[in-house]
Design a protein around this motif. Structure first.
Motif, PDB file in Angstrom:
ATOM      1  N   GLU A  25       0.730  -1.215  -0.006  1.00 33.02           N
ATOM      2  CA  GLU A  25       0.026   0.021   0.044  1.00 33.02           C
ATOM      3  C   GLU A  25       0.807   1.301  -0.224  1.00 33.02           C
ATOM      4  O   GLU A  25       0.455   2.173  -0.640  1.00 33.02           O
ATOM      5  CB  GLU A  25      -0.895   0.168   1.266  1.00 33.02           C
ATOM      6  CG  GLU A  25      -2.110  -0.972   1.162  1.00 33.02           C
ATOM      7  CD  GLU A  25      -2.789  -1.028   2.504  1.00 33.02           C
ATOM      8  OE1 GLU A  25      -3.903  -1.563   2.419  1.00 33.02           O
ATOM      9  OE2 GLU A  25      -2.352  -0.398   3.466  1.00 33.02           O
ATOM     10  N   SER A  26       1.910   1.195   0.874  1.00 31.73           N
ATOM     11  CA  SER A  26       2.711   2.421   0.782  1.00 31.73           C
ATOM     12  C   SER A  26       3.179   2.975  -0.505  1.00 31.73           C
ATOM     13  O   SER A  26       3.362   3.760  -0.930  1.00 31.73           O
ATOM     14  CB  SER A  26       3.993   2.469   1.926  1.00 31.73           C
ATOM     15  OG  SER A  26       5.040   1.516   1.239  1.00 31.73           O
ATOM     16  N   TYR A  33       0.159   4.015  -2.628  1.00 31.13           N
ATOM     17  CA  TYR A  33      -0.443   5.386  -2.486  1.00 31.13           C
ATOM     18  C   TYR A  33       0.827   6.375  -2.341  1.00 31.13           C
ATOM     19  O   TYR A  33       0.357   7.560  -2.012  1.00 31.13           O
ATOM     20  CB  TYR A  33      -1.143   5.351  -1.107  1.00 31.13           C
ATOM     21  CG  TYR A  33      -2.185   4.433  -0.891  1.00 31.13           C
ATOM     22  CD1 TYR A  33      -3.072   4.138  -1.805  1.00 31.13           C
ATOM     23  CD2 TYR A  33      -2.323   3.668   0.007  1.00 31.13           C
ATOM     24  CE1 TYR A  33      -4.180   3.405  -1.847  1.00 31.13           C
ATOM     25  CE2 TYR A  33      -3.582   2.521   0.162  1.00 31.13           C
ATOM     26  CZ  TYR A  33      -4.269   2.525  -0.977  1.00 31.13           C
ATOM     27  OH  TYR A  33      -5.281   1.626  -0.838  1.00 31.13           O
ATOM     28  N   LYS A  92       3.322   6.654  -0.454  1.00 27.88           N
ATOM     29  CA  LYS A  92       3.652   7.269   0.916  1.00 27.88           C
ATOM     30  C   LYS A  92       5.140   6.596   1.405  1.00 27.88           C
ATOM     31  O   LYS A  92       5.299   5.410   0.841  1.00 27.88           O
ATOM     32  CB  LYS A  92       2.580   6.910   1.792  1.00 27.88           C
ATOM     33  CG  LYS A  92       1.190   7.433   1.638  1.00 27.88           C
ATOM     34  CD  LYS A  92       0.205   6.870   2.748  1.00 27.88           C
ATOM     35  CE  LYS A  92      -1.143   7.434   2.650  1.00 27.88           C
ATOM     36  NZ  LYS A  92      -2.018   7.131   3.632  1.00 27.88           N
ATOM     37  N   HIS A 146       3.157   5.288   6.375  1.00 26.95           N
ATOM     38  CA  HIS A 146       1.998   4.416   6.297  1.00 26.95           C
ATOM     39  C   HIS A 146       1.743   3.686   7.383  1.00 26.95           C
ATOM     40  O   HIS A 146       0.820   3.366   7.841  1.00 26.95           O
ATOM     41  CB  HIS A 146       2.025   3.699   4.981  1.00 26.95           C
ATOM     42  CG  HIS A 146       0.967   3.171   4.528  1.00 26.95           C
ATOM     43  ND1 HIS A 146      -0.206   3.864   4.371  1.00 26.95           N
ATOM     44  CD2 HIS A 146       0.692   1.759   4.274  1.00 26.95           C
ATOM     45  CE1 HIS A 146      -1.386   2.805   4.070  1.00 26.95           C
ATOM     46  NE2 HIS A 146      -0.661   1.578   3.857  1.00 26.95           N
ATOM     47  N   HIS A 183       0.149   5.604  10.088  1.00 26.04           N
ATOM     48  CA  HIS A 183      -1.329   5.878   9.766  1.00 26.04           C
ATOM     49  C   HIS A 183      -1.996   4.601  10.211  1.00 26.04           C
ATOM     50  O   HIS A 183      -3.237   4.709  10.725  1.00 26.04           O
ATOM     51  CB  HIS A 183      -1.344   6.042   8.389  1.00 26.04           C
ATOM     52  CG  HIS A 183      -2.642   6.357   8.034  1.00 26.04           C
ATOM     53  ND1 HIS A 183      -3.215   5.962   6.747  1.00 26.04           N
ATOM     54  CD2 HIS A 183      -3.846   6.971   8.775  1.00 26.04           C
ATOM     55  CE1 HIS A 183      -4.539   6.199   6.535  1.00 26.04           C
ATOM     56  NE2 HIS A 183      -4.973   6.794   7.929  1.00 26.04           N
ATOM     57  N   PRO A 243      -2.718  11.774   5.876  1.00 27.00           N
ATOM     58  CA  PRO A 243      -2.825  10.522   5.409  1.00 27.00           C
ATOM     59  C   PRO A 243      -3.874  10.290   4.240  1.00 27.00           C
ATOM     60  O   PRO A 243      -3.792   9.224   3.490  1.00 27.00           O
ATOM     61  CB  PRO A 243      -3.413   9.683   6.806  1.00 27.00           C
ATOM     62  CG  PRO A 243      -4.223  10.717   7.448  1.00 27.00           C
ATOM     63  CD  PRO A 243      -3.365  11.803   7.170  1.00 27.00           C
TER      64      PRO A 243
END
Length: 96
Positions: free
Chosen positions: A40-41, A44, A46, A51, A54, A93
């Protein structure tokens, strides 16, 4: 399958909600999936540290009773996540 969901997730929160010796309160347990959080990092765009922060904050808010089942609940929870992240000197975030 957990909570009617049959899919992987980045975090699960298991509330405890009981007092132990000396009035210390355990909120519960968080189970984080390293592989999903790392993916996901990247998705997205990030930093990994941001992340992780978050997702940990998100799970902790669940332990404190917050949820995001409705638009109103999601708004309240996301606003808190944003405030906490900014107070810790991370970027917002959510990007709206």
């Amino acid at each position: 399958m957990y909570r009617g969901q049959n899919k992987p997730t980045n975090i699960l929160s298991f509330p405890f909600n009981k007092f132990i010796k000396f009035n210390y309160k355990l909120l519960g347990d968080l189970v984080l999936c390293k592989k999903i959080i790392e993916r996901e990092s990247l998705t997205y765009k990030k930093t990994l540290e941001s992340h992780w922060a978050h997702i940990t904050i998100h799970g902790t808010l669940h332990l404190l009773g917050y949820d995001h089942k409705t638009k109103k609940e999601a708004y309240i929870m996301e606003k808190l996540e944003k405030q906490i992240m900014l107070s810790l000197k991370y970027k917002e975030p959510y990007f709206f």
